[in-house]
Design an enzyme around this catalytic site. Structure first.
Site, short mmCIF file in Angstrom:
data_model
loop_
_atom_site.label_atom_id
_atom_site.label_comp_id
_atom_site.label_asym_id
_atom_site.label_seq_id
_atom_site.Cartn_x
_atom_site.Cartn_y
_atom_site.Cartn_z
N HIS A 53 0.86 -1.18 0.00
CA HIS A 53 0.00 0.00 0.00
C HIS A 53 0.90 1.23 0.00
O HIS A 53 1.66 1.46 0.93
CB HIS A 53 -0.92 0.01 1.22
CG HIS A 53 -1.84 1.20 1.24
ND1 HIS A 53 -3.07 1.20 0.63
CD2 HIS A 53 -1.69 2.44 1.79
CE1 HIS A 53 -3.65 2.38 0.79
NE2 HIS A 53 -2.84 3.15 1.50
N CYS A 54 0.80 2.02 -1.06
CA CYS A 54 1.65 3.19 -1.21
C CYS A 54 0.94 4.41 -0.65
O CYS A 54 -0.13 4.80 -1.14
CB CYS A 54 2.00 3.40 -2.70
SG CYS A 54 3.13 4.78 -2.98
N ILE A 55 1.53 5.02 0.37
CA ILE A 55 0.92 6.21 0.97
C ILE A 55 1.04 7.43 0.06
O ILE A 55 0.26 8.38 0.20
CB ILE A 55 1.55 6.50 2.34
CG1 ILE A 55 3.05 6.75 2.19
CG2 ILE A 55 1.28 5.36 3.31
CD1 ILE A 55 3.73 7.16 3.48
N SER B 215 -3.21 4.51 -2.41
CA SER B 215 -3.81 3.35 -3.06
C SER B 215 -2.86 2.17 -2.95
O SER B 215 -1.66 2.33 -2.71
CB SER B 215 -4.12 3.64 -4.53
OG SER B 215 -4.62 2.50 -5.18
#
Length: 401
Positions: free
Chosen positions: A252-254, A258
């Site tokens: 999960h890329c902050i 997303s």
């Protein structure tokens, strides 16, 4: 985060519009406080005591108004850092810590947030604004170079929008998942029998059927998600932040708010590559204009007359700021390239380290599990040709949240 928060709501449980994945206009929450407050406002009645602050707090939390001070303070801190090189060293060194402290102080209770995405886009447009207003009038940058940097920035935004379309959610029903799991069991049984027969036939020659055993290993079973209560295919994982199961979950890329999964992993890698190349090209143009007599590598550390004017000092400080951000994203890009080369996702590498089933390679930059790897070329062919997962109908090209 408590386990109860990760459970999907029951059909009879009330759901807030901000938690609903279908409702697109969920900027203002449909909770009881706002319901009663707006009903009383429509009827011309004064709000109840204590409800006004609750409504205001709910709207601030939903609209993320607490991000405004960060967006205002960033240009101010860069201007203060441009006053002296010692101030620049102190502020640029402390800036990542200040950003994280402000994030945890204002957004730590939110599972998903636009904080880092908004800060990244604001920084990108602010750097481009300084490039147009301060560097371009100096006459050291040609029109072709301006068009190239502008095209790179636009292409980065387009790739980001494409990445935000969705990671590819698991939509399999329990019956479909059970049937797939039974099929995988049958295939594994048949392949195990073939491997055993091949092993007995090749025992005289001393050849071991590693290729067939690897094929058996890749025929993994479908697993049941303990949170979503659905059957998910191999390499899929549950994201605690999004609350959904994602096909071939990487992480999960902050920065994009997303998950990175099967449907958007290639777009994510393309976004990183285009941004890093565009940022390095823009930094080289800025340093070439501010320090024309210095080499690019030495100009970032030594530029004699850059602090003589406030505009040049600000551009030099922003070049340092961009270099720090680009360096972090360059590390992420290298890590992603290495993971793809070994056919391992970030989630799988973390699980391998936790279970002590992986091995660190290349100075610890990648964790090799050997479960899905089929060689460098085959791994990249599999990554570039893997089928895109179905994107939910609610997502669109202009969905940046």
């Amino acid at each position: 985060m408590q386990w109860e928060k990760l459970k999907p709501p029951e059909p009879d449980d009330p759901m807030c519009c901000c938690e609903c994945e279908i409702y697109q206009c969920g900027c203002c929450c449909d909770c009881e406080d706002l319901d009663e407050a707006f009903n009383r406002w429509l009827k011309g009645k004064p709000p109840k005591a204590g409800r006004q602050s609750a409504v205001l707090a709910t709207m601030i939390d939903s609209l993320e108004i607490s991000m405004i001070p960060a967006l205002v303070l960033l240009p101010l801190l860069l201007q203060v850092a441009a006053l002296h090189y010692l101030l620049g060293i102190i502020i640029l060194t402390a800036l990542p810590g200040l950003v994280l402290w402000y994030y945890y102080a204002t957004h730590r209770k939110r599972r998903r947030t636009l904080f880092f995405l908004t800060l990244s886009l604001f920084s990108l447009f602010y750097m481009y604004y300084l490039f147009i207003t301060e560097i371009l009038p100096r006459g050291d940058v040609s029109l072709l170079q301006v068009c190239t940097s502008t095209a790179g920035m636009i292409f980065t935004i387009v790739c980001l929008i494409n990445t935000k379309r969705g990671p590819g959610l698991v939509t399999a029903t329990p019956h479909e998942g059970l049937s797939r799991s039974q099929e995988a069991d049958k295939d594994s049984t048949l392949l195990n029998g073939s491997v055993q027969s091949a092993a007995s036939s090749s025992s005289s020659s001393g050849a071991a059927p590693e290729l067939q055993t690897s094929k058996v290993a890749t025929k993994a079973k479908w697993s049941r998600c303990p949170v979503c209560k659905i059957m998910r295919p191999p390499r899929a994982g549950h994201c605690r932040t999004c609350g959904s199961c994602v096909l071939r979950l990487d992480h999960h890329c902050i920065w994009i708010n997303s998950c990175v999964g099967q449907a958007n992993h290639r777009s994510f890698l393309l976004t990183l590559s285009v941004f890093v190349v565009t940022a390095l090209y823009g930094i080289s143009l800025v340093l070439g204009s501010l320090c024309p007599r210095q080499y690019l590598m030495t100009a970032l550390f030594y530029c004699p007359a850059v602090y003589s004017q406030s505009s040049t000092a600000l551009c030099f400080t922003c070049a340092w700021y961009s270099s720090i951000v680009t360096g972090g994203l360059l590390y992420l890009l290298v890590s992603q390239v290495l993971n793809i080369s070994f056919n391992v996702t970030e989630r799988e590498s973390q699980l391998a380290l936790r279970n002590k089933t992986g091995q660190r390679r290349l100075w610890g930059l990648v964790v090799a599990t050997g479960e899905y790897s089929r060689g460098f070329c085959q791994n990249w062919v599999e990554f570039l040709t893997m089928a895109d997962a179905s994107v939910p109908p609610r997502s669109s090209l202009t969905d940046l949240v």
